[in-house]
Design an enzyme around this catalytic site. Structure first.
Site, PDB file in Angstrom:
ATOM      1  CG  ASP A  29     121.695  19.612 -33.275  1.00 34.80           C
ATOM      2  OD1 ASP A  29     122.458  18.972 -34.036  1.00 34.80           O
ATOM      3  OD2 ASP A  29     120.785  19.075 -32.615  1.00 34.80           O
ATOM      4  CG  ASN A  31     126.089  21.947 -38.988  1.00 43.02           C
ATOM      5  OD1 ASN A  31     125.366  22.935 -38.918  1.00 43.02           O
ATOM      6  ND2 ASN A  31     127.306  21.898 -38.477  1.00 43.02           N
ATOM      7  NE  ARG A  42     125.720  13.531 -40.620  1.00 37.45           N
ATOM      8  CZ  ARG A  42     124.884  14.072 -39.728  1.00 37.45           C
ATOM      9  NH1 ARG A  42     123.584  14.003 -39.921  1.00 37.45           N
ATOM     10  NH2 ARG A  42     125.335  14.657 -38.637  1.00 37.45           N
ATOM     11  CB  SER A  74     129.528  16.384 -27.827  1.00 33.01           C
ATOM     12  OG  SER A  74     129.137  15.222 -28.542  1.00 33.01           O
ATOM     13  CG  ASN A  77     129.423  15.158 -31.659  1.00 38.86           C
ATOM     14  OD1 ASN A  77     129.553  16.362 -31.444  1.00 38.86           O
ATOM     15  ND2 ASN A  77     128.216  14.607 -31.765  1.00 38.86           N
ATOM     16  CD1 TRP A  78     135.190  11.594 -28.796  1.00 34.25           C
ATOM     17  CD2 TRP A  78     136.343  11.558 -30.722  1.00 34.25           C
ATOM     18  NE1 TRP A  78     136.208  12.531 -28.714  1.00 34.25           N
ATOM     19  CE2 TRP A  78     136.933  12.522 -29.869  1.00 34.25           C
ATOM     20  CE3 TRP A  78     136.894  11.356 -31.993  1.00 34.25           C
ATOM     21  CZ2 TRP A  78     138.039  13.285 -30.249  1.00 34.25           C
ATOM     22  CZ3 TRP A  78     138.002  12.115 -32.359  1.00 34.25           C
ATOM     23  CH2 TRP A  78     138.561  13.062 -31.496  1.00 34.25           C
ATOM     24  NE  ARG A 197     120.243  20.707 -29.474  1.00 31.87           N
ATOM     25  CZ  ARG A 197     120.832  19.615 -29.032  1.00 31.87           C
ATOM     26  NH1 ARG A 197     121.059  19.477 -27.745  1.00 31.87           N
ATOM     27  NH2 ARG A 197     121.184  18.642 -29.849  1.00 31.87           N
TER      28      ARG A 197
END
Ligand code: IPE
Ligand code: IPE
Ligand code: MG
Length: 250
Positions: A29, A31, A42, A74, A77-78, A197
């Site tokens: 996580d 980025n 991003r 994930s 994430n869509w 994480r």
């Protein structure tokens, strides 16, 4: 230094080979924040994140860790902007194509966890190709969680089991943990000993809900693209200090 330790390339002397995790899982996580802090879009963070993952995979292999599982995308994430989702799908595809030869050389066995049927066809092709080509490799098992959701995984397993019961091929009493695990995306993998994480968030974000039952958690504020060998070394040192009681007394 023991003979075994010297066989492990560059293992820091304060790490005990016998007390290393067998299986490390990472929620990669930060980025986007990494890129934004540099005034970049991003997606540049995602690009850099691939290099970090490649380094970590090599490091795990060098240090004798048998399995690495990385959360790449994930089911939630869509919900990101289409542009970012498209970039990620293309990035995964390109990386798989480009890295296959290297993975073969490094004896990496690549697996995928997630709802792969819903991924773009061209990505699925690379996924199938890389899995097929590396399935006999024994160096390290590398699982990429892609379109992965822990709840979805559990529901899928329940459905498959319910179906067998309905068909009369399975007795309800025969459903136990071992059988249930066979229906998860991660069937055949051991559970992670250590979950890392990055970027400081204290949540699991629907990752490996079943498999993390007794994993040790390590959270660092470092953003994923900056998570290097030194950072990983720190995580492993912390892991070696843990007293894993599994509900019993030490
Ligand atoms: C993790 O980094 C990569 C993916 C989820 C694909 P993020 O994209 O979540 O980065 P932040 O958390 O927004 O900084
Ligand atoms: C988790 O990160 C998913 C991946 C790293 C692929 P997110 O950035 O999507 O998680 P949240 O939204 O912070 O929970
Ligand atoms: Mg994030």
């Amino acid at each position: 230094m023991t003979a075994k330790q010297s066989a492990l390339k560059d293992l820091p002397p304060d790490l005990e080979p016998a007390r290393l995790p067998q299986h490390v899982a990472v929620i990669m996580d930060g980025n986007g924040r990494w890129a934004q802090r540099r005034g970049m879009p991003r997606i540049m963070g995602h690009r850099r994140g691939v290099d970090t993952l490649k380094d970590l995979l090599r490091c795990c292999k060098d240090w004798g860790i048998k399995a690495l599982t990385a959360y790449a995308f994930s089911t939630e994430n869509w919900g990101r902007p289409l542009e970012e989702v498209d970039f990620l799908m293309t990035l995964f595809e390109r990386v798989l194509r480009k890295e296959l030869r290297e993975m073969q050389a490094e004896e990496v066995q690549i697996r995928f966890a997630g709802n792969l049927a819903a991924l773009p066809a061209s990505l699925r092709l690379e996924i199938d190709r890389s899995m097929e080509a590396t399935r006999h490799n024994q160096g390290i098992v590398f699982t990429v969680a892609t379109n992965y959701g822990g709840r979805q995984e559990i529901i899928n397993a329940c459905r498959a089991i319910a179906h067998q019961v309905q068909q009369g091929t399975l007795q309800p009493d025969a459903v136990d943990e071992a059988l249930f695990e066979q229906h998860l995306y991660t069937a055949g993998n051991s559970d992670p000993d250590l979950l890392i994480r990055t970027s400081g968030e204290m949540r699991v974000s629907n990752f490996l809900l079943w498999q993390l039952a007794y994993s040790e958690f390590y959270v660092t504020d470092t953003l994923w693209p900056d998570f290097d060998r030194t950072e990983f070394h720190q995580a492993l040192c912390a892991f070696q200090q843990r007293d894993r009681r599994f509900g019993t007394l030490s």
